[in-house]
Design a protein around this motif. Structure first.
Motif, PDB file in Angstrom:
ATOM      1  N   ASP A 108      -6.527  14.226  25.315  1.00 41.40           N
ATOM      2  CA  ASP A 108      -5.346  13.423  24.993  1.00 41.40           C
ATOM      3  C   ASP A 108      -5.643  11.943  24.788  1.00 41.40           C
ATOM      4  O   ASP A 108      -4.719  11.139  24.658  1.00 41.40           O
ATOM      5  CB  ASP A 108      -4.283  13.593  26.084  1.00 41.40           C
ATOM      6  CG  ASP A 108      -3.705  14.993  26.074  1.00 41.40           C
ATOM      7  OD1 ASP A 108      -3.670  15.611  24.996  1.00 41.40           O
ATOM      8  OD2 ASP A 108      -3.288  15.472  27.149  1.00 41.40           O
ATOM      9  N   HIS A 109      -6.900  11.589  24.749  1.00 44.87           N
ATOM     10  CA  HIS A 109      -7.292  10.194  24.535  1.00 44.87           C
ATOM     11  C   HIS A 109      -6.912   9.789  23.106  1.00 44.87           C
ATOM     12  O   HIS A 109      -7.043  10.581  22.180  1.00 44.87           O
ATOM     13  CB  HIS A 109      -8.805  10.068  24.734  1.00 44.87           C
ATOM     14  CG  HIS A 109      -9.281   8.682  24.987  1.00 44.87           C
ATOM     15  ND1 HIS A 109      -9.248   7.707  24.026  1.00 44.87           N
ATOM     16  CD2 HIS A 109      -9.815   8.112  26.086  1.00 44.87           C
ATOM     17  CE1 HIS A 109      -9.746   6.590  24.528  1.00 44.87           C
ATOM     18  NE2 HIS A 109     -10.101   6.806  25.779  1.00 44.87           N
ATOM     19  N   PRO A 110      -6.420   8.554  22.887  1.00 46.94           N
ATOM     20  CA  PRO A 110      -6.054   8.144  21.527  1.00 46.94           C
ATOM     21  C   PRO A 110      -7.256   7.989  20.596  1.00 46.94           C
ATOM     22  O   PRO A 110      -7.113   8.030  19.378  1.00 46.94           O
ATOM     23  CB  PRO A 110      -5.346   6.803  21.716  1.00 46.94           C
ATOM     24  CG  PRO A 110      -5.761   6.323  23.052  1.00 46.94           C
ATOM     25  CD  PRO A 110      -6.082   7.533  23.876  1.00 46.94           C
ATOM     26  N   GLU A 111      -8.446   7.835  21.163  1.00 51.16           N
ATOM     27  CA  GLU A 111      -9.669   7.738  20.372  1.00 51.16           C
ATOM     28  C   GLU A 111     -10.478   9.016  20.504  1.00 51.16           C
ATOM     29  O   GLU A 111     -10.310   9.778  21.446  1.00 51.16           O
ATOM     30  CB  GLU A 111     -10.576   6.610  20.892  1.00 51.16           C
ATOM     31  CG  GLU A 111     -10.171   5.223  20.572  1.00 51.16           C
ATOM     32  CD  GLU A 111     -11.214   4.241  21.100  1.00 51.16           C
ATOM     33  OE1 GLU A 111     -11.832   3.569  20.265  1.00 51.16           O
ATOM     34  OE2 GLU A 111     -11.392   4.148  22.322  1.00 51.16           O
ATOM     35  N   GLN A 112     -11.392   9.190  19.576  1.00 48.35           N
ATOM     36  CA  GLN A 112     -12.459  10.176  19.694  1.00 48.35           C
ATOM     37  C   GLN A 112     -13.763   9.395  19.678  1.00 48.35           C
ATOM     38  O   GLN A 112     -13.932   8.489  18.848  1.00 48.35           O
ATOM     39  CB  GLN A 112     -12.488  11.127  18.501  1.00 48.35           C
ATOM     40  CG  GLN A 112     -11.333  12.056  18.388  1.00 48.35           C
ATOM     41  CD  GLN A 112     -11.477  12.956  17.166  1.00 48.35           C
ATOM     42  OE1 GLN A 112     -12.226  12.674  16.238  1.00 48.35           O
ATOM     43  NE2 GLN A 112     -10.731  14.040  17.150  1.00 48.35           N
ATOM     44  N   ARG A 136     -13.053   6.738  16.530  1.00 42.09           N
ATOM     45  CA  ARG A 136     -12.066   6.916  15.457  1.00 42.09           C
ATOM     46  C   ARG A 136     -10.774   7.387  16.106  1.00 42.09           C
ATOM     47  O   ARG A 136     -10.776   7.818  17.261  1.00 42.09           O
ATOM     48  CB  ARG A 136     -12.573   7.904  14.411  1.00 42.09           C
ATOM     49  CG  ARG A 136     -12.813   9.307  14.947  1.00 42.09           C
ATOM     50  CD  ARG A 136     -13.462  10.197  13.918  1.00 42.09           C
ATOM     51  NE  ARG A 136     -13.751  11.511  14.478  1.00 42.09           N
ATOM     52  CZ  ARG A 136     -14.645  12.327  13.996  1.00 42.09           C
ATOM     53  NH1 ARG A 136     -15.360  11.999  12.922  1.00 42.09           N
ATOM     54  NH2 ARG A 136     -14.846  13.512  14.546  1.00 42.09           N
ATOM     55  N   PRO A 137      -9.668   7.298  15.379  1.00 46.69           N
ATOM     56  CA  PRO A 137      -8.401   7.736  15.984  1.00 46.69           C
ATOM     57  C   PRO A 137      -8.393   9.246  16.221  1.00 46.69           C
ATOM     58  O   PRO A 137      -8.989  10.007  15.463  1.00 46.69           O
ATOM     59  CB  PRO A 137      -7.344   7.317  14.951  1.00 46.69           C
ATOM     60  CG  PRO A 137      -8.077   7.133  13.673  1.00 46.69           C
ATOM     61  CD  PRO A 137      -9.493   6.798  14.017  1.00 46.69           C
ATOM     62  N   ALA A 145      -0.923   3.709  14.306  1.00 47.94           N
ATOM     63  CA  ALA A 145      -1.090   2.422  15.004  1.00 47.94           C
ATOM     64  C   ALA A 145      -2.529   1.913  14.942  1.00 47.94           C
ATOM     65  O   ALA A 145      -2.865   0.942  15.610  1.00 47.94           O
ATOM     66  CB  ALA A 145      -0.657   2.580  16.459  1.00 47.94           C
ATOM     67  N   TRP A 146      -3.383   2.529  14.133  1.00 46.86           N
ATOM     68  CA  TRP A 146      -4.809   2.228  14.156  1.00 46.86           C
ATOM     69  C   TRP A 146      -5.163   0.758  13.903  1.00 46.86           C
ATOM     70  O   TRP A 146      -6.051   0.239  14.585  1.00 46.86           O
ATOM     71  CB  TRP A 146      -5.586   3.133  13.217  1.00 46.86           C
ATOM     72  CG  TRP A 146      -7.055   3.050  13.487  1.00 46.86           C
ATOM     73  CD1 TRP A 146      -8.027   2.622  12.632  1.00 46.86           C
ATOM     74  CD2 TRP A 146      -7.726   3.394  14.702  1.00 46.86           C
ATOM     75  NE1 TRP A 146      -9.252   2.685  13.238  1.00 46.86           N
ATOM     76  CE2 TRP A 146      -9.102   3.150  14.518  1.00 46.86           C
ATOM     77  CE3 TRP A 146      -7.300   3.867  15.951  1.00 46.86           C
ATOM     78  CZ2 TRP A 146     -10.047   3.365  15.509  1.00 46.86           C
ATOM     79  CZ3 TRP A 146      -8.247   4.085  16.933  1.00 46.86           C
ATOM     80  CH2 TRP A 146      -9.592   3.830  16.710  1.00 46.86           C
ATOM     81  N   PRO A 147      -4.522   0.053  12.990  1.00 54.90           N
ATOM     82  CA  PRO A 147      -4.902  -1.361  12.842  1.00 54.90           C
ATOM     83  C   PRO A 147      -4.793  -2.135  14.163  1.00 54.90           C
ATOM     84  O   PRO A 147      -5.678  -2.902  14.514  1.00 54.90           O
ATOM     85  CB  PRO A 147      -3.926  -1.892  11.794  1.00 54.90           C
ATOM     86  CG  PRO A 147      -3.597  -0.684  10.974  1.00 54.90           C
ATOM     87  CD  PRO A 147      -3.554   0.464  11.964  1.00 54.90           C
ATOM     88  N   TYR A 148      -3.729  -1.894  14.919  1.00 55.86           N
ATOM     89  CA  TYR A 148      -3.558  -2.555  16.211  1.00 55.86           C
ATOM     90  C   TYR A 148      -4.526  -1.991  17.250  1.00 55.86           C
ATOM     91  O   TYR A 148      -5.198  -2.745  17.965  1.00 55.86           O
ATOM     92  CB  TYR A 148      -2.118  -2.399  16.704  1.00 55.86           C
ATOM     93  CG  TYR A 148      -1.929  -2.896  18.110  1.00 55.86           C
ATOM     94  CD1 TYR A 148      -1.802  -4.261  18.381  1.00 55.86           C
ATOM     95  CD2 TYR A 148      -1.908  -2.014  19.193  1.00 55.86           C
ATOM     96  CE1 TYR A 148      -1.649  -4.723  19.677  1.00 55.86           C
ATOM     97  CE2 TYR A 148      -1.757  -2.465  20.490  1.00 55.86           C
ATOM     98  CZ  TYR A 148      -1.627  -3.824  20.726  1.00 55.86           C
ATOM     99  OH  TYR A 148      -1.491  -4.265  22.006  1.00 55.86           O
ATOM    100  N   LEU A 149      -4.599  -0.660  17.362  1.00 58.61           N
ATOM    101  CA  LEU A 149      -5.451  -0.043  18.372  1.00 58.61           C
ATOM    102  C   LEU A 149      -6.919  -0.386  18.140  1.00 58.61           C
ATOM    103  O   LEU A 149      -7.651  -0.678  19.084  1.00 58.61           O
ATOM    104  CB  LEU A 149      -5.253   1.472  18.386  1.00 58.61           C
ATOM    105  CG  LEU A 149      -3.888   1.955  18.868  1.00 58.61           C
ATOM    106  CD1 LEU A 149      -3.783   3.467  18.727  1.00 58.61           C
ATOM    107  CD2 LEU A 149      -3.624   1.515  20.296  1.00 58.61           C
ATOM    108  N   HIS A 150      -7.345  -0.354  16.901  1.00 54.93           N
ATOM    109  CA  HIS A 150      -8.730  -0.698  16.552  1.00 54.93           C
ATOM    110  C   HIS A 150      -9.059  -2.100  17.044  1.00 54.93           C
ATOM    111  O   HIS A 150     -10.081  -2.324  17.696  1.00 54.93           O
ATOM    112  CB  HIS A 150      -8.900  -0.587  15.036  1.00 54.93           C
ATOM    113  CG  HIS A 150     -10.213  -1.034  14.545  1.00 54.93           C
ATOM    114  ND1 HIS A 150     -10.453  -2.326  14.130  1.00 54.93           N
ATOM    115  CD2 HIS A 150     -11.376  -0.366  14.406  1.00 54.93           C
ATOM    116  CE1 HIS A 150     -11.708  -2.438  13.745  1.00 54.93           C
ATOM    117  NE2 HIS A 150     -12.293  -1.267  13.904  1.00 54.93           N
TER     118      HIS A 150
END
Length: 175
Positions: A108-112, A136-137, A145-150
């Motif tokens: 369930d992690h937002p990243e891999q 990566r997402p 939300a990747w631009p923010y999460l990245h």
């Protein structure tokens, strides 16, 4: 929980394609005392002491297979993600010592991907800390939300280095 990516253990070598890569390295100081303080900080997950992230529990054993919860504040709310240690390295020879470990993301992690935390002392006594990751997402929401999460995850890696510097410096000041 299983890992959420196929490249488990890849942080020990060349980072795999298909992920973003990020590295941040800083000099912590000089000497074996600095190295030992930095090692102690890593063993107690102090690299996560950045104000908006924390490893729980902070006494999780640095052994392959140990699972740790990472509590983060994202978008004004606290969330938990889980990582498992996939590699621990401790090397020592005449000219150099290294210690560190890698964690991999669980379902369930937002990243891999994986993140590696390591310290090193070279033959000249210089002590460096490095945090490196391939990522990566993982979820649809994370992709949106990747631009923010990245930016936030890379910010963590940079702040992690400063947290390690504070840990080493604060112990030095208290002695």
């Amino acid at each position: 929980m299983p890992f959420n990516y196929p490249d488990v253990g890849a942080s020990t070598g060349e980072f795999p394609e298909g992920y973003e890569h990020h590295r941040h390295r800083i000099r912590l100081g000089r000497g074996h005392d600095t190295f030992n303080r930095a090692k102690d900080a890593l063993e107690h997950w102090r690299q996560f002491d950045v104000g908006w992230a924390k490893a729980i529990p902070s006494d999780t054993s640095i052994t392959i297979g140990s699972t740790v919860a990472i509590r983060v504040r994202i978008f004004g709310i606290w969330a938990l993600a889980f990582d498992r240690i996939v590699d621990v390295h401790s090397e020592s020879d005449r000219d150099q010592q290294r210690f560190g470990f890698s964690v991999g993301t669980l379902m369930d992690h937002p990243e891999q991907g994986e993140e590696q935390f390591s310290i090193e002392i070279d033959g000249d006594g210089q002590v460096d800390y490095e945090v490196a990751a391939f990522f990566r997402p993982n979820t649809f929401a994370a992709k949106i939300a990747w631009p923010y999460l990245h930016r936030r995850f890379n910010q963590f890696r940079d702040q992690s280095a400063e947290a390690m510097r504070r840990q080493v410096d604060s112990v030095e000041l208290s002695q």
